[in-house]
Motif scaffolding. Structure first.
Motif, PDB file in Angstrom:
ATOM      1  N   THR A  72       0.826  -1.204   0.000  1.00  0.00           N
ATOM      2  CA  THR A  72       0.000   0.000   0.000  1.00  0.00           C
ATOM      3  C   THR A  72       0.866   1.261   0.000  1.00  0.00           C
ATOM      4  OG1 THR A  72      -1.752  -1.176   1.183  1.00  0.00           O
ATOM      5  CG2 THR A  72      -1.820   1.231   1.231  1.00  0.00           C
ATOM      6  N   PHE A  73       1.923   1.280   0.825  1.00  0.00           N
ATOM      7  CA  PHE A  73       2.843   2.416   0.795  1.00  0.00           C
ATOM      8  C   PHE A  73       3.477   2.554  -0.593  1.00  0.00           C
ATOM      9  CE2 PHE A  73       3.111   2.711   5.528  1.00  0.00           C
ATOM     10  CZ  PHE A  73       3.048   4.095   5.629  1.00  0.00           C
ATOM     11  N   ALA A  74       3.808   1.418  -1.213  1.00  0.00           N
ATOM     12  CA  ALA A  74       4.409   1.451  -2.545  1.00  0.00           C
ATOM     13  C   ALA A  74       3.445   2.047  -3.560  1.00  0.00           C
ATOM     14  CB  ALA A  74       4.818   0.037  -2.958  1.00  0.00           C
ATOM     15  N   VAL A 116       9.027  -0.578  11.420  1.00  0.00           N
ATOM     16  CA  VAL A 116       8.833   0.862  11.515  1.00  0.00           C
ATOM     17  C   VAL A 116       9.964   1.516  10.717  1.00  0.00           C
ATOM     18  CG1 VAL A 116       9.026   2.823  13.066  1.00  0.00           C
ATOM     19  CG2 VAL A 116       7.594   0.885  13.697  1.00  0.00           C
ATOM     20  N   GLY A 117       9.629   2.321   9.781  1.00  0.00           N
ATOM     21  CA  GLY A 117      10.617   2.923   8.886  1.00  0.00           C
ATOM     22  C   GLY A 117      10.071   3.071   7.482  1.00  0.00           C
ATOM     23  N   ILE A 118       9.028   2.281   7.158  1.00  0.00           N
ATOM     24  CA  ILE A 118       8.422   2.398   5.831  1.00  0.00           C
ATOM     25  C   ILE A 118       7.828   3.798   5.664  1.00  0.00           C
ATOM     26  CG2 ILE A 118       6.753   1.416   4.211  1.00  0.00           C
ATOM     27  CD1 ILE A 118       6.883  -1.181   5.789  1.00  0.00           C
ATOM     28  N   GLU A 119       7.221   4.288   6.759  1.00  0.00           N
ATOM     29  CA  GLU A 119       6.594   5.613   6.699  1.00  0.00           C
ATOM     30  C   GLU A 119       7.643   6.712   6.514  1.00  0.00           C
ATOM     31  OE1 GLU A 119       8.499   5.913  10.308  1.00  0.00           O
ATOM     32  OE2 GLU A 119       7.411   4.194   9.543  1.00  0.00           O
ATOM     33  N   ALA A 120       8.858   6.493   7.057  1.00  0.00           N
ATOM     34  CA  ALA A 120       9.934   7.476   6.881  1.00  0.00           C
ATOM     35  C   ALA A 120      10.436   7.463   5.436  1.00  0.00           C
ATOM     36  CB  ALA A 120      11.080   7.181   7.844  1.00  0.00           C
ATOM     37  N   PHE A 121      10.521   6.280   4.871  1.00  0.00           N
ATOM     38  CA  PHE A 121      10.990   6.153   3.489  1.00  0.00           C
ATOM     39  C   PHE A 121      10.020   6.811   2.515  1.00  0.00           C
ATOM     40  CE2 PHE A 121      11.894   3.684  -0.441  1.00  0.00           C
ATOM     41  CZ  PHE A 121      13.253   3.962  -0.538  1.00  0.00           C
ATOM     42  N   ALA A 122       8.741   6.926   2.920  1.00  0.00           N
ATOM     43  CA  ALA A 122       7.745   7.552   2.049  1.00  0.00           C
ATOM     44  C   ALA A 122       8.118   8.992   1.699  1.00  0.00           C
ATOM     45  CB  ALA A 122       6.367   7.514   2.719  1.00  0.00           C
ATOM     46  N   HIS A 123       8.921   9.639   2.543  1.00  0.00           N
ATOM     47  CA  HIS A 123       9.317  11.025   2.292  1.00  0.00           C
ATOM     48  C   HIS A 123      10.365  11.136   1.194  1.00  0.00           C
ATOM     49  CE1 HIS A 123       7.231  12.609   5.880  1.00  0.00           C
ATOM     50  NE2 HIS A 123       7.506  11.424   6.386  1.00  0.00           N
ATOM     51  N   MET A 124      10.953  10.001   0.787  1.00  0.00           N
ATOM     52  CA  MET A 124      12.040  10.046  -0.180  1.00  0.00           C
ATOM     53  C   MET A 124      11.565   9.858  -1.621  1.00  0.00           C
ATOM     54  SD  MET A 124      14.188  10.558   2.150  1.00  0.00           S
ATOM     55  CE  MET A 124      15.603  10.736   1.070  1.00  0.00           C
TER      56      MET A 124
END
Length: 414
Positions: free
Chosen positions: A58-60, A198-206
């Protein structure tokens, strides 16, 4: 309007994603979860990895459709409007004084083993790490992604050495006795293990900084999550076979314990280096993500401010330095106040789960077809984790409610 440089490649993205997830978790979570679930730990990993798949997918999908430095808060804006966007953005930013300093303190523990005695105090080690974070971040995302890719390769090599020296067989790797699983331990173990993803949400900013975000960003998330999941699983096999768990002290020193047992005391320096690099990789991406969150908000709502400017390297320098100052102050406060690192990590974990919940909820509204159904499943799984964590979630919920109440409705400048 200023735009971030598109410098992140597919390989660099995979390196950033996997090292962010492996960071501090590899040195604590497998042993803590093994203490809770014992031999059921391997089944717990299977369940968690399967549960994370729809969340990662979903994040992808969101990142592919909406590549933006605002990350999860931008997804929330597209689904629910600017007021909730700012609340989620500030909730994420509130991790700066709790979650990031805790990770810096863990990295500082490894760094102290490598520094000369005159600099080997906890506060000095942590402040040196913050200074290094600033140097790496201000150099640009291209340099940062290369560093994290190298760290990812080092972690994979280290786990391979543990498997080789640990005499791990196919029988050890396979989980057993599915019918004998104890549900009362699997749930709490998964709640702890969720920290590892936890970290997928941080990667979303990139997403905005990928050279080809539509193609590479989704692949980087999915492959990075898969590699991290495999690494955690295989390292857990080593922890179980050699009984590197069971007491609070052993749970936090399982990696040095295994290194000493399998390689001898001469390997201490190697573990200190890899421990520091793994922790640094996580902190590095969060520093990048938080600075880009601040820059994204400034770009949208205060485009003429210093916070909205980019350096010659295409980096939000003012936002990055601001994040660094807050981290440094929080590290000093955390050290001299004597507050427990685990308290900081627990509070941060609750914040991340709330952000995941709203990102998945946004996806239910934004995506269509199969993607929407996957997002619905991901939302349900996040709710399960929410209830597993229990009363600790109240901190994140209260902070979000307060942010919602104090943030007035506003519109973007014309």
């Amino acid at each position: 309007m200023a735009s971030l440089k598109k410098e992140i490649t597919l390989i660099g993205g995979i390196g950033q994603m996997s090292t962010t997830l492996l960071g501090t978790g590899l040195f604590m979570v497998p042993a803590i979860a093994a203490t809770i679930a014992n031999q059921d730990l391997l089944w717990a990993w299977w369940f968690l990895i399967l549960a994370v798949c729809p969340i990662a997918m979903t994040f992808a999908a969101l990142g592919k459709r909406y590549p933006n430095a605002g990350g999860a808060s931008y997804f929330v804006k597209m689904a629910f409007g600017p007021r909730l966007e700012k609340a989620i953005a500030l909730l994420f930013i509130s991790v700066i004084p709790v979650g990031v300093p805790a990770a810096v303190a863990i990295a500082g523990g490894f760094a102290q083993q490598l520094l000369p005695s005159a600099l080997a105090s906890p506060v000095i080690a942590q402040l040196l790490i913050v200074a290094l974070l600033m140097a790496v971040n201000l150099a640009g995302s291209k340099s940062s992604s290369r560093l994290q890719t190298a760290i990812a390769l080092g972690i994979v090599l280290l786990i391979g050495l543990f498997l080789y020296k640990g005499d791990i067989s196919g029988y050890d790797v396979a989980p057993h006795n599915l019918t004998a699983i104890e549900p009362s331990t699997i749930g709490p173990a998964i709640a702890v293990m969720f920290w590892c993803f936890v970290g997928i949400e941080a990667f979303a900013h990139m997403g905005e900084e990928f050279k080809n975000p539509e193609r590479d960003y989704p692949i980087a998330i999915l492959v990075g999550c898969l590699l991290a999941g495999i690494a955690y699983y295989l390292f857990s096999v080593v922890v179980l076979k050699h009984h590197a768990y069971g007491t609070p002290q052993l749970n936090t020193t399982s990696v040095p314990f295994l290194a000493n047992k399998l390689f001898g005391s001469q390997a201490t320096w190697l573990i200190s280096i890899m421990g520091f690099l793994a922790c640094f990789a996580t902190i590095n991406l969060y520093t990048q993500s938080l600075s880009r969150m601040l820059w994204s908000l400034a770009r949208e709502y205060k485009p003429n401010s210093k916070m909205a400017e980019l350096s010659r390297q295409g980096v939000p320098a003012t936002a990055t330095i601001s994040v660094g100052i807050v981290i440094a102050l929080a590290c000093v406060f955390g050290h001299y106040s004597g507050l427990d690192i685990e308290l900081f990590l627990t509070l941060a974990n609750g914040i991340f789960v709330v952000i995941y919940l709203f990102a998945m909820w946004s996806a239910v509204r934004l995506l269509q077809g199969v993607g929407r159904y996957i997002a619905m499943l991901a939302l349900a799984l996040c709710l399960v984790v929410f209830f597993f964590i229990g009363i600790v979630m109240s901190y994140a919920v209260i902070v979000l409610v307060l942010l919602w109440l104090v943030i007035p409705k506003f519109t973007s400048p014309a």
